[in-house]
Design an enzyme around this catalytic site. Structure first.
Site, mmCIF file in Angstrom:
data_model
loop_
_atom_site.group_PDB
_atom_site.id
_atom_site.type_symbol
_atom_site.label_atom_id
_atom_site.label_comp_id
_atom_site.label_asym_id
_atom_site.label_seq_id
_atom_site.Cartn_x
_atom_site.Cartn_y
_atom_site.Cartn_z
ATOM 1 N N ASP A 68 -16.864 10.468 29.640
ATOM 2 C CA ASP A 68 -18.281 10.101 30.707
ATOM 3 C C ASP A 68 -19.299 10.722 30.102
ATOM 4 O O ASP A 68 -19.839 11.605 30.109
ATOM 5 C CB ASP A 68 -17.820 10.178 32.043
ATOM 6 C CG ASP A 68 -19.592 9.372 33.093
ATOM 7 O OD1 ASP A 68 -19.605 8.518 32.467
ATOM 8 O OD2 ASP A 68 -19.608 10.126 33.973
ATOM 9 N N HIS A 103 -15.616 7.469 32.876
ATOM 10 C CA HIS A 103 -16.607 7.647 34.000
ATOM 11 C C HIS A 103 -15.172 7.234 36.195
ATOM 12 O O HIS A 103 -14.124 6.334 35.031
ATOM 13 C CB HIS A 103 -17.081 6.427 33.516
ATOM 14 C CG HIS A 103 -18.524 6.901 35.214
ATOM 15 N ND1 HIS A 103 -19.034 7.804 35.921
ATOM 16 C CD2 HIS A 103 -18.641 5.490 36.155
ATOM 17 C CE1 HIS A 103 -19.749 7.224 36.160
ATOM 18 N NE2 HIS A 103 -19.295 6.056 36.498
ATOM 19 N N SER A 114 -21.087 7.778 40.592
ATOM 20 C CA SER A 114 -21.882 7.451 39.386
ATOM 21 C C SER A 114 -23.299 6.828 40.733
ATOM 22 O O SER A 114 -23.684 7.541 41.067
ATOM 23 C CB SER A 114 -20.754 6.299 39.461
ATOM 24 O OG SER A 114 -21.834 5.291 38.472
#
Length: 310
Positions: free
Chosen positions: A250, A282, A156
């Site tokens: 995601d 995610h 991320s």
């Protein structure tokens, strides 16, 4: 009741009186007294810059002989630049598993967070950590880190940092390390112009709100820091290999594929591989690290970190 100035649920809230309430990522795992009981990995915390409170958590696999050199994996945790740390439970467990499975030395960087420390501080902390690693006198690093087999990685926001550190390595020609590759898990990239189904995604407004919150001086969603396709230095990415994993459910999924396309069109001479995990969200691997699909990603990462030169 205190009034909210910035509501970035489910990550954090900032109140008008200045109080910052982090809703996730506040847990901390202390360093084990001996080795990690599950993996046998040795773990310790190191101070990089006491003035800025910059630190890192180091991981050394078990059964390493005194002169054995291993690939060095520098990891940047996720959390939208606002939550989590190198000692958060999910990262502590995940990185322990990576060190054990791949048999690599891992340095997990504990950079400072927004809003107390807005971007570019996370990037500057990460760069300072890299410079510290190169000149470090730490015994684990000196004795066991192979500076000719260095990898960056992150998930991320941490994937965003790993990419931008690789851009900086390529453009500034940092001495003392050879960056072989980078691993990006569900990387935090976006752009002003929607792609695929982004225009209809509830995540679109949240991403823009979060980005401008953590980087208030940014030019917006086409800032090269969050939209690599707009970066004129993309072709100088300072590594030979890139491994990206995206998750089907995601909202950032399409940006992972777009990143691959942008790299290939930029003139960069390396090789990029992308893997999509079906029916997952995610960074799912952090929440269920022992699940079958997470273990598959772990084994692919281990292979990536140990590939021979071609």
């Amino acid at each position: 009741m205190a009034e909210i100035a910035h509501d970035l649920f489910p990550l954090l809230r900032v109140y008008k009186d200045g109080r910052v309430e982090r809703l996730l990522g506040e847990g901390r795992v202390p360093v084990p007294a001996e080795s990690d009981p599950e993996t046998g990995v040795q773990i310790k915390d190191v101070e990089i810059n006491p003035e800025s409170n910059l630190a890192a958590r180091l991981y050394l696999p078990k059964d390493v002989n005194p002169v054995q050199k291993l690939p060095l994996f520098v990891y940047f945790h996720g959390g939208g630049f606002v939550i989590e740390s190198a000692s958060s439970p999910s990262y502590h467990k995940h990185i322990s598993m990576v060190a054990a499975e791949a048999k690599v030395v891992v340095i997990s960087v504990n950079y400072r967070l927004a809003p107390e420390y807005p971007l570019p501080i996370a990037y500057e902390d990460s760069w300072a950590a890299l410079k510290w690693i190169i000149g470090s006198q730490d015994k684990w690093i000196k004795d066991h880190a192979d500076f000719n087999r260095v990898y960056f990685g992150g998930d991320s926001a941490g994937g965003n940092i790993a990419h931008n550190m690789a851009i900086r390595v390529g453009s500034e020609k940092i001495d003392g390390i050879k960056l072989v590759g980078i691993f990006l898990a569900c990387p935090f990239f976006w752009g002003k112009d929607p792609i695929d189904s982004e225009a209809e995604s509830p995540a679109s407004k949240f991403v823009e709100k979060l980005w401008l919150f953590v980087n208030p001086n940014s030019s917006g969603l086409d800032d090269p820091l969050i939209n690599p396709e707009k970066d004129p230095k993309l072709c100088s990415l300072g590594c030979e290999k890139v491994f990206v994993y995206v998750a089907e459910r995601d909202p950032l999924r399409s940006r992972g594929f777009y990143y691959k396309e942008a790299l290939e069109k930029s003139g960069w001479q390396g090789k990029v591989e992308i893997v999509e995990i079906k029916d997952e969200g995610h960074v799912f691997h952090l929440f269920a690290p022992a699940a079958e699909k997470a273990m598959a990603i772990l084994k692919q990462l281990a292979s990536f970190l140990n590939q021979s030169e071609d």
